[in-house]
Scaffold this motif. Structure first.
Motif, PDB file in Angstrom:
ATOM      1  N   TYR A 170      40.135  51.940  25.861  1.00  0.00           N
ATOM      2  CA  TYR A 170      38.700  52.580  25.476  1.00  0.00           C
ATOM      3  C   TYR A 170      38.863  54.237  25.518  1.00  0.00           C
ATOM      4  CZ  TYR A 170      36.556  48.325  24.986  1.00  0.00           C
ATOM      5  OH  TYR A 170      36.241  47.065  24.561  1.00  0.00           O
ATOM      6  N   VAL A 171      39.940  54.628  26.274  1.00  0.00           N
ATOM      7  CA  VAL A 171      40.090  56.173  26.447  1.00  0.00           C
ATOM      8  C   VAL A 171      39.970  56.744  25.111  1.00  0.00           C
ATOM      9  CG1 VAL A 171      42.027  57.635  27.365  1.00  0.00           C
ATOM     10  CG2 VAL A 171      41.405  55.541  28.571  1.00  0.00           C
ATOM     11  N   GLU A 172      40.906  56.447  24.085  1.00  0.00           N
ATOM     12  CA  GLU A 172      40.905  57.492  23.008  1.00  0.00           C
ATOM     13  C   GLU A 172      39.483  57.575  22.420  1.00  0.00           C
ATOM     14  OE1 GLU A 172      42.997  59.855  20.994  1.00  0.00           O
ATOM     15  OE2 GLU A 172      43.990  58.503  22.307  1.00  0.00           O
ATOM     16  N   PRO A 173      38.754  56.352  21.971  1.00  0.00           N
ATOM     17  CA  PRO A 173      37.380  56.666  21.481  1.00  0.00           C
ATOM     18  C   PRO A 173      36.209  57.503  22.394  1.00  0.00           C
ATOM     19  CG  PRO A 173      37.823  54.370  22.153  1.00  0.00           C
ATOM     20  CD  PRO A 173      39.085  55.066  22.061  1.00  0.00           C
ATOM     21  N   LEU A 174      36.569  57.036  23.683  1.00  0.00           N
ATOM     22  CA  LEU A 174      35.527  57.815  24.882  1.00  0.00           C
ATOM     23  C   LEU A 174      35.965  59.265  24.674  1.00  0.00           C
ATOM     24  CD1 LEU A 174      35.495  55.401  27.624  1.00  0.00           C
ATOM     25  CD2 LEU A 174      33.555  55.950  26.303  1.00  0.00           C
ATOM     26  N   LEU A 175      37.349  59.571  24.684  1.00  0.00           N
ATOM     27  CA  LEU A 175      37.789  60.923  24.783  1.00  0.00           C
ATOM     28  C   LEU A 175      37.275  61.791  23.483  1.00  0.00           C
ATOM     29  CD1 LEU A 175      39.494  63.133  26.204  1.00  0.00           C
ATOM     30  CD2 LEU A 175      41.494  62.402  24.688  1.00  0.00           C
ATOM     31  N   GLN A 176      37.149  61.227  22.289  1.00  0.00           N
ATOM     32  CA  GLN A 176      36.798  61.929  21.058  1.00  0.00           C
ATOM     33  C   GLN A 176      35.298  62.059  21.351  1.00  0.00           C
ATOM     34  OE1 GLN A 176      37.726  59.279  17.839  1.00  0.00           O
ATOM     35  NE2 GLN A 176      39.748  59.524  18.071  1.00  0.00           N
ATOM     36  N   LYS A 177      34.473  61.249  21.495  1.00  0.00           N
ATOM     37  CA  LYS A 177      33.054  61.535  21.582  1.00  0.00           C
ATOM     38  C   LYS A 177      32.801  62.573  22.888  1.00  0.00           C
ATOM     39  CE  LYS A 177      32.008  58.580  18.406  1.00  0.00           C
ATOM     40  NZ  LYS A 177      31.475  57.076  18.592  1.00  0.00           N
ATOM     41  N   LEU A 178      33.596  62.342  24.276  1.00  0.00           N
ATOM     42  CA  LEU A 178      32.904  63.265  25.156  1.00  0.00           C
ATOM     43  C   LEU A 178      33.456  64.698  25.050  1.00  0.00           C
ATOM     44  CD1 LEU A 178      33.950  60.749  28.031  1.00  0.00           C
ATOM     45  CD2 LEU A 178      31.559  61.597  27.333  1.00  0.00           C
ATOM     46  N   VAL A 179      34.832  64.788  24.349  1.00  0.00           N
ATOM     47  CA  VAL A 179      35.071  66.333  24.030  1.00  0.00           C
ATOM     48  C   VAL A 179      34.164  66.919  22.965  1.00  0.00           C
ATOM     49  CG1 VAL A 179      37.048  67.334  22.842  1.00  0.00           C
ATOM     50  CG2 VAL A 179      37.466  65.862  24.741  1.00  0.00           C
ATOM     51  N   VAL A 180      33.569  66.010  22.175  1.00  0.00           N
ATOM     52  CA  VAL A 180      32.685  66.903  21.061  1.00  0.00           C
ATOM     53  C   VAL A 180      31.499  67.289  22.157  1.00  0.00           C
ATOM     54  CG1 VAL A 180      31.000  66.239  19.247  1.00  0.00           C
ATOM     55  CG2 VAL A 180      33.427  65.295  19.018  1.00  0.00           C
ATOM     56  N   ILE A 181      31.177  66.519  22.823  1.00  0.00           N
ATOM     57  CA  ILE A 181      29.823  66.821  23.708  1.00  0.00           C
ATOM     58  C   ILE A 181      30.027  68.115  24.348  1.00  0.00           C
ATOM     59  CG2 ILE A 181      28.082  65.900  25.535  1.00  0.00           C
ATOM     60  CD1 ILE A 181      28.669  63.295  24.399  1.00  0.00           C
ATOM     61  N   LEU A 182      31.201  68.036  25.141  1.00  0.00           N
ATOM     62  CA  LEU A 182      31.583  69.160  25.998  1.00  0.00           C
ATOM     63  C   LEU A 182      31.774  70.439  25.453  1.00  0.00           C
ATOM     64  CD1 LEU A 182      34.761  68.024  28.269  1.00  0.00           C
ATOM     65  CD2 LEU A 182      32.490  69.067  29.080  1.00  0.00           C
ATOM     66  N   PHE A 183      32.240  70.411  23.962  1.00  0.00           N
ATOM     67  CA  PHE A 183      32.543  71.747  23.178  1.00  0.00           C
ATOM     68  C   PHE A 183      31.003  72.165  22.477  1.00  0.00           C
ATOM     69  CE2 PHE A 183      36.912  70.869  23.522  1.00  0.00           C
ATOM     70  CZ  PHE A 183      37.459  72.324  23.451  1.00  0.00           C
ATOM     71  N   ASN A 184      30.129  71.204  22.741  1.00  0.00           N
ATOM     72  CA  ASN A 184      28.836  71.565  21.824  1.00  0.00           C
ATOM     73  C   ASN A 184      28.205  72.578  22.711  1.00  0.00           C
ATOM     74  OD1 ASN A 184      26.350  71.557  20.445  1.00  0.00           O
ATOM     75  ND2 ASN A 184      27.147  69.819  19.511  1.00  0.00           N
ATOM     76  N   ASP A 185      27.774  73.840  22.285  1.00  0.00           N
ATOM     77  CA  ASP A 185      26.904  74.792  23.144  1.00  0.00           C
ATOM     78  C   ASP A 185      25.564  74.989  22.702  1.00  0.00           C
ATOM     79  OD1 ASP A 185      27.169  76.107  20.906  1.00  0.00           O
ATOM     80  OD2 ASP A 185      28.110  77.759  21.843  1.00  0.00           O
ATOM     81  N   ARG A 186      25.201  73.785  21.720  1.00  0.00           N
ATOM     82  CA  ARG A 186      23.826  74.214  21.324  1.00  0.00           C
ATOM     83  C   ARG A 186      22.745  72.892  22.119  1.00  0.00           C
ATOM     84  NH1 ARG A 186      25.204  74.276  14.879  1.00  0.00           N
ATOM     85  NH2 ARG A 186      26.342  72.531  15.812  1.00  0.00           N
ATOM     86  N   ILE A 187      23.476  72.184  23.004  1.00  0.00           N
ATOM     87  CA  ILE A 187      22.870  70.797  23.379  1.00  0.00           C
ATOM     88  C   ILE A 187      22.467  71.113  24.868  1.00  0.00           C
ATOM     89  CG2 ILE A 187      23.775  69.159  21.709  1.00  0.00           C
ATOM     90  CD1 ILE A 187      25.956  68.688  24.232  1.00  0.00           C
ATOM     91  N   PRO A 188      21.608  70.189  25.426  1.00  0.00           N
ATOM     92  CA  PRO A 188      21.313  70.695  26.862  1.00  0.00           C
ATOM     93  C   PRO A 188      22.355  70.876  27.774  1.00  0.00           C
ATOM     94  CG  PRO A 188      19.629  69.156  25.933  1.00  0.00           C
ATOM     95  CD  PRO A 188      20.973  69.402  24.964  1.00  0.00           C
ATOM     96  N   GLU A 189      22.483  71.700  28.815  1.00  0.00           N
ATOM     97  CA  GLU A 189      23.608  71.743  29.581  1.00  0.00           C
ATOM     98  C   GLU A 189      23.962  70.585  30.400  1.00  0.00           C
ATOM     99  OE1 GLU A 189      23.278  75.245  32.267  1.00  0.00           O
ATOM    100  OE2 GLU A 189      24.053  76.624  30.824  1.00  0.00           O
ATOM    101  N   SER A 190      23.098  69.724  30.696  1.00  0.00           N
ATOM    102  CA  SER A 190      23.002  68.583  31.423  1.00  0.00           C
ATOM    103  C   SER A 190      23.626  67.625  30.812  1.00  0.00           C
ATOM    104  CB  SER A 190      21.585  67.957  31.781  1.00  0.00           C
ATOM    105  OG  SER A 190      21.021  67.703  30.413  1.00  0.00           O
TER     106      SER A 190
END
Length: 952
Positions: free
Chosen positions: A802-822
């Motif tokens: 599950y590393v590859e699909p999880l990494l894709q989703k988590l990195v998108v969240i990490l790079f998004n600066d328009r969502i809550p910091e939490s």
């Protein structure tokens, strides 16, 4: 040739419509309703309805008296409106055209009810057909309102202005859109301003009400006409119509919100005007609208200072307005002791479950720190709470017509608004407000008439937060006086005294031991006794005040638990259904703040039989189940393993409630019509209680409960993780994370199905864009990230697929600066913890995610979760140290920020975390020629800490 009805069907339809509104002949009414259902199948039904409705004269061939024909016309209007509302798309274009051609005749009817019905139909046609579906309606209505052909009656002008108002209410945004380069609002606003000069008061009022819809929207058309509007308001301020002046007050409030600079120069005149309007004894609504001006001004930083010189004028009128009016005095004096009377169903307020909230990055064990009871701030149920206004249109009846228009004590009114305004003014101006209020308090707290006493106590409570420092010297005397009023013979005085004492309980709870004995204990004792008052309203006020006291006193209540629990148990025996809800709040707030103290055997043996007794009485379908389940969640957390004797039946029932709700939901989905969707709050509260029980018991007992659950808890959990309701999914992922922590052996066999669903949930594209839905949608993903990290901590290397699909989703969240910091932070924690078992798979991508990962980690407090995430990140770095070139100094800085006590006293020490960091630093020591020079680029204290802590 225009469409014409056939006499026979028209006569039959008129008779059925009349009979459908008849309450005298039930048989005829039922037959009429059945026949009208059949008539709906006719392609011409809407033509017949609009023909009947808009003909003021009895058509040829119909034989009925004037009253009967009016009933038939009313029935036709109601049926036509409902048909347009529910089936507009299926109505033929010919019928739509015929409706549009006839309906304006209804506005010209001499009967006001018929005109209102016509306005309702016009509104529905525009709502469902759009502005462009009837492009000439605005100009046609404007022509009628303005009497362009000089033959329009005043009644028609009123009807047309009412219809235009309804269209504006329903289409405020659509009217500001460009159609073929033109915005309808550019046409409407100048017209409305012109109509405010009409000689007809209703037209002036409707026009100003329409303008008030658009002021808060700040459209270009509105802003460009703002100065002209202000001039009109000054002219209308002395209008003889109360209704017009009411909308004048509202206009000034809206303008103060969007353009305070326009209001500030006129503050002196506006103060005098609003004071005069608030003293309008003949029109409570006008007085209320004037009183809301003070709330608006006091909450605006640009305007509030301009109000300060006028407080000696404003505060007295607020105090006057807080006294019950004569009608209310008669009503309240007629009330009797009613504690033994059963509650009517309509007396019980609707209850809504509140999710326990997102698992936040900076919270211990992933949970929020100390949420308020029920997950949200408690409303001032006695002081000045209010319900939202309904959305009924004029001429319509509510679907569930309440007896006597609802409870007057729960409606927003002049008294509550004045108290709320005094509260806000006190919080801004403090001592100035107190100085103006003090003479009133001295004069009225001991007043012989109870309405004056009650209003003075309300005023004293209203200024509590804002004037605490200046009231402080008077509190010893005031407290004893208020405690004496708890025995006032008038229930409403006892009621407001409870609320006021609750507002001052924080002062008393912070005193030394002697002070607490002298003031806090009598306050607490007095409120507890009123919780058993003979009047239900006083019970409710006392329970609400005690919940407030609990929030303020917190762990100061530990030494009083015995007496508090004894009183709660008596309340469980005395309260009827309505007041049980606030009692649950009291119990869970106590559990939240005294925690394990409640686990003492003598307290458990007192409290739990009362709660279990209620648990056994409440049905699975009752809305009382929501606060009861929430309350038990807090109790389970407080009792810990001492909750075990009660856990099995509670756990089993929650499983049953979840299974039944999911089953009912599937049935409702398959049979789209006729079956209501079950209330999802049952799922939310049951899932939260399962989480609390699993956390409370020791691992062996929790594992046994989960293993024996029928149906299987995890099978139900997967359904809940896919539920369309955000609150359900939020609670489901919270339960998933708790299961990973406490019952992982049971979770592991079903992990593949769980992880597929979890990965899909991490997609930000699923979050809805409206504000409320966006917040809960992010909370769902927060909990999904948190549960992912908890699973990764235990599944370790087996997470590799599950590393590859999880990494894709988590990195998108990490790079998004328009969502809550939490959310960035929780994604970073999950990704770091994934590295503990899957570092080799993540290492090739390290250069991509390392910078945002470190930015997020820098904001997170040092907890076990952060330690584990950093540990996993260090493992990834060990596998690919060259990838850190762009952010190596930030990495070192983070390592040098870890508190020494954190590194040595937590579980990380046993896992060799410090040794792993040392390996990384040695690796870089070998890779970087001038390693010491590189480290010296850190702040000196950080560089020294890195050397001393990790030995490099």
């Amino acid at each position: 040739m225009d469409w014409q009805p056939q006499q026979g069907p028209l006569g039959q339809l008129a008779q059925y419509l009349k009979d459908s509104l008849s309450g005298h002949d039930v048989g005829a009414q039922k037959n009429a309703e059945e026949m009208l259902k059949q008539a709906k199948q006719s392609p011409d039904i809407n033509n017949y309805l609009v023909f009947l409705f808009t003909n003021r004269e009895l058509p040829l061939g119909l034989t009925m008296d004037a009253n009967a024909y009016h009933a038939a016309r009313s029935g036709a209007a109601i049926m036509l409106k409902n048909n347009v509302k529910t089936s507009y798309k299926t109505i033929s274009e010919q019928s739509k055209s015929y409706i549009r051609s006839r309906i304006l005749l209804g506005l010209q009817d001499p009967n006001s009810q018929i005109r209102n019905y016509a306005g309702n139909v016009i509104t529905e046609v525009v709502r469902h057909g759009g502005i462009m579906g009837w492009p000439h309606i605005l100009s046609e209505l404007s022509s009628l309102i303005g009497n362009d052909n000089t033959t329009v009656s005043p009644e028609t002008q009123e009807g047309a202005s009412g219809a235009l108002l309804k269209i504006c209410e329903d289409n405020r945004r659509a009217l500001d859109k460009a159609y073929s380069g033109q915005r309808p609002l550019d046409f409407i606003i100048p017209k409305l301003l012109g109509f405010t000069t009409s000689i007809i008061a209703k037209v002036r009022a409707h026009s100003l009400a329409s303008i008030n819809i658009f002021i808060p929207e700040k459209s270009a058309a509105m802003l460009s006409n703002l100065e002209q509007l202000l001039q009109r308001l000054f002219q209308l301020a002395t209008d003889p119509s109360d209704e017009v002046r009411k909308h004048v007050c509202r206009s000034f409030i809206h303008i103060a919100d969007i353009a305070p600079e326009k209001i500030a120069p006129h503050m002196s005149g506006l103060v005098d005007y609003m004071v005069a309007q608030q003293r309008s004894n003949d029109d409570p609504e006008l007085a209320l609208d004037a009183a809301e001006f003070w709330l608006c001004i006091a909450e605006d930083q640009k305007l509030r200072e301009g109000l300060k010189p006028y407080l000696p004028k404003v505060v007295p009128v607020l105090l006057e307005s807080m006294i019950y009016c004569e009608e209310d005095v008669f009503r309240l004096e007629a009330e009797t002791e009613d504690a033994e009377e059963e509650d009517r169903e309509q007396d019980i307020k609707p209850q809504f479950a509140t999710s326990k909230g997102a698992r936040l990055a900076n919270a211990s064990n992933g949970d929020d720190s100390a949420p308020t009871a029920n997950g949200e701030a408690k409303p001032a149920t006695v002081g000045y709470a209010f319900d939202e206004e309904d959305d009924l249109e004029e001429g319509e009846l509510a679907d569930d017509d309440e007896e006597e228009g609802g409870d007057p004590e729960e409606q927003w009114n002049l008294r509550k608004c004045s108290a709320a305004a005094l509260d806000v003014l006190a919080s801004v101006f403090h001592e100035t407000v107190f100085e103006v209020t003090l003479p009133y308090l001295k004069e009225n707290l001991n007043h012989a008439e109870w309405p004056n006493r009650e209003a003075a106590v309300l005023a004293l409570g209203a200024i509590a937060d804002g004037c605490m420092e200046v009231v402080f010297p008077h509190l010893p005397d005031l407290t004893h006086f208020l405690i004496s009023l708890l025995n006032d013979k008038q229930p409403v005085v006892r009621q407001i005294t409870c609320w006021s004492l609750g507002r001052y309980s924080q002062w008393a709870s912070r005193l030394d031991k002697t002070g607490r004995q002298q003031y806090f204990e009598p306050i607490m004792d007095g409120i507890l006794k009123r919780m058993l008052d003979g009047n239900k309203r006083v019970q409710e006020a006392a329970a609400s005040a005690f919940a407030s006291l609990e929030e303020k006193a917190q762990n100061q209540l530990v030494e009083y638990c015995q007496v508090i629990v004894q009183q709660f148990v008596q309340c469980f025996g005395k309260y009827k259904d309505r007041n049980m809800f606030i009692l649950y709040d009291c119990v869970q707030t106590l559990a939240e703040h005294v925690g394990p103290t409640l686990a003492k055997p003598e307290l458990v043996n007192m409290l739990m039989p009362a709660l279990i007794g209620r648990w056994q009485k409440v049905s699975d379908q009752s809305r009382e189940m929501f606060p009861l389940l929430e309350c038990l969640s807090y109790i389970a957390t407080a009792l810990g393993d001492n909750f075990a004797p009660f856990a099995n039946p509670i756990f089993t029932r929650c499983i049953h409630i979840i299974a039944q709700n999911l089953q009912d939901s599937q049935i409702a989905t398959r049979q789209a019509a006729g079956i209501d969707e079950p209330d999802k709050d049952f799922l939310v509260t049951s899932l939260d209680l399962l989480s609390a029980v699993i956390q409370a018991l020791d691992d062996r007992k929790s594992t046994e409960l989960v293993a024996s659950s029928q149906p299987n808890m995890f099978e139900l959990l997967i359904f809940c993780m896919k539920d369309p309701n955000d609150d359900v999914r939020q609670s489901a992922y919270a339960l998933l994370g708790d299961c990973a922590i406490y019952v992982f052996s049971q979770l592991k066999p079903i992990l593949n199905n769980i992880l597929d669903t979890l990965v899909a949930q991490l997609d930000l594209r699923h979050v809805q864009t409206d504000v409320d839905a966006e917040e809960t949608g992010y909370s769902v993903i927060n909990n999904a990230c948190w549960s992912c990290g908890e699973i990764a901590m235990r599944q370790r290397a087996e997470m590799a697929p599950y590393v590859e699909p999880l990494l894709q989703k988590l990195v998108v969240i990490l790079f998004n600066d328009r969502i809550p910091e939490s959310l960035n932070e929780n994604a970073a924690l999950a990704l770091g913890r994934l590295g503990i078992g899957c570092a080799p798979q993540l290492a090739p991508h390290l250069a991509t995610f390392a910078p945002p990962f470190l930015r997020a980690m820098r904001k997170i407090d040092w907890t076990d979760e952060k330690g584990h995430a950093l540990q996993g990140f260090v493992e990834i770095v060990l596998n690919h140290p060259q990838a850190m070139e762009s952010c190596l100094l930030e990495f070192f800085n983070e390592l040098a920020s870890a508190p020494r006590i954190f590194l040595t006293s937590m579980g990380l020490h046993q896992e060799g975390f410090v040794e792993t960091i040392r390996k990384v630093l040695v690796q870089y020591q070998n890779l970087i020629p001038d390693f010491n020079g590189f480290v010296a680029r850190l702040p000196p204290e950080k560089a020294a800490y890195l050397h001393s802590t990790y030995g490099v």
